[in-house]
Write an enzyme that holds these catalytic residues in place. Structure first.
Site, PDB file in Angstrom:
ATOM      1  N   HIS A  30      -0.466   2.045  -5.371  1.00 53.35           N
ATOM      2  CA  HIS A  30      -2.189   2.586  -5.422  1.00 53.35           C
ATOM      3  C   HIS A  30      -2.313   3.066  -6.851  1.00 53.35           C
ATOM      4  CE1 HIS A  30      -5.798   4.595  -4.552  1.00 53.35           C
ATOM      5  NE2 HIS A  30      -5.373   5.788  -4.998  1.00 53.35           N
ATOM      6  N   HIS A  54      -4.067  10.375 -11.210  1.00 54.50           N
ATOM      7  CA  HIS A  54      -4.862  11.010 -10.622  1.00 54.50           C
ATOM      8  C   HIS A  54      -4.558  12.024  -9.404  1.00 54.50           C
ATOM      9  CE1 HIS A  54      -5.310   7.515  -7.844  1.00 54.50           C
ATOM     10  NE2 HIS A  54      -5.928   8.501  -7.068  1.00 54.50           N
ATOM     11  N   ASP A  55      -3.634  11.470  -8.584  1.00 55.04           N
ATOM     12  CA  ASP A  55      -3.137  12.348  -7.333  1.00 55.04           C
ATOM     13  C   ASP A  55      -1.810  13.006  -7.549  1.00 55.04           C
ATOM     14  OD1 ASP A  55      -4.893  11.312  -5.423  1.00 55.04           O
ATOM     15  OD2 ASP A  55      -3.963   9.334  -5.145  1.00 55.04           O
ATOM     16  N   GLU A  58      -2.690  16.667  -6.546  1.00 57.16           N
ATOM     17  CA  GLU A  58      -2.847  16.952  -5.360  1.00 57.16           C
ATOM     18  C   GLU A  58      -1.609  16.689  -4.462  1.00 57.16           C
ATOM     19  OE1 GLU A  58      -5.891  14.990  -3.182  1.00 57.16           O
ATOM     20  OE2 GLU A  58      -7.195  15.330  -4.841  1.00 57.16           O
ATOM     21  N   ASP A  59      -0.585  15.639  -4.769  1.00 61.63           N
ATOM     22  CA  ASP A  59       0.243  15.313  -3.769  1.00 61.63           C
ATOM     23  C   ASP A  59       1.830  15.374  -4.446  1.00 61.63           C
ATOM     24  OD1 ASP A  59      -1.789  14.409  -2.155  1.00 61.63           O
ATOM     25  OD2 ASP A  59      -1.817  12.650  -2.918  1.00 61.63           O
ATOM     26  N   ASP A 116     -10.282   4.752  -7.874  1.00 59.94           N
ATOM     27  CA  ASP A 116      -9.535   5.068  -6.948  1.00 59.94           C
ATOM     28  C   ASP A 116     -10.237   4.857  -5.349  1.00 59.94           C
ATOM     29  OD1 ASP A 116      -8.070   6.731  -5.199  1.00 59.94           O
ATOM     30  OD2 ASP A 116      -9.280   8.688  -5.545  1.00 59.94           O
TER      31      ASP A 116
END
Length: 178
Positions: A30, A54-55, A58-59, A116
């Site tokens: 992704h 970008h993630d 958060e992750d 995204d």
């Protein structure tokens, strides 16, 4: 090492062993896809790196301070702008925050957020062609809420200067949700 290669290495390590929602597909596909979309649309190396990262906040265990230290203020600001507020908030509150924030976000944040969401919706559309309506059971909220969110994204991202990737997102939202 250039900033994009460094982002690829960092994201690969950070997202190791993660998979896409309800699939065996490695999650890293992704963020690579987001980076490729940004590159295809002529975005800056900083935007491409932020798209790949970008993630991570958060992750994964990476923090904004890690991103700032390793990639600079600009990339960290873009990653922060593409990150939702804490998971303690409800899905609806997080999505409402995102929709409102994107109306006033910088072009760089809008580009990465659009890439995204464009990659996500293309993946959903492909999965929908294979799974039909059962696709929506993968998500915390079903088809109606996803349609609300993606339609809202198009509206929010349309507030600033137009850009070609947004036109692609509009088409994909229409194709999936009608």
């Amino acid at each position: 090492m250039n900033i994009i290669d460094k982002a690829i290495q960092t994201a690969t390590i950070a997202h190791a062993n993660q998979t896409r929602k309800s699939s065996d597909l490695p999650y890293i596909t992704h963020v690579y896809g987001v980076g490729i979309l940004l590159a295809q649309h002529g975005c800056s190396p900083e935007e491409i790196a932020a798209g790949i990262l970008h993630d991570t906040v958060e992750d994964t265990d990476l923090t904004l301070e890690d991103i700032k230290k390793d990639f600079g203020e600009q990339v960290a600001a873009i990653v922060e702008g593409c990150s939702e507020p804490g998971k303690s908030l409800s899905w609806e509150k997080r999505k409402e925050h995102t929709l409102e924030f994107l109306k006033h976000a910088s072009d760089e944040i809008r580009h990465v957020a659009c890439a995204d969401k464009l990659h996500n919706i293309r993946s959903m559309r492909e999965d929908y062609s294979n799974l039909g309506e059962s696709l929506w059971t993968r998500f915390k909220r079903g088809k109606e809420q996803q349609a609300w969110y993606y339609s809202g994204l198009v509206i929010s991202l349309s507030v600033g200067a137009p850009f070609p990737m947004l036109d692609e997102l509009k088409v994909e939202v229409e194709r999936l949700f009608g």
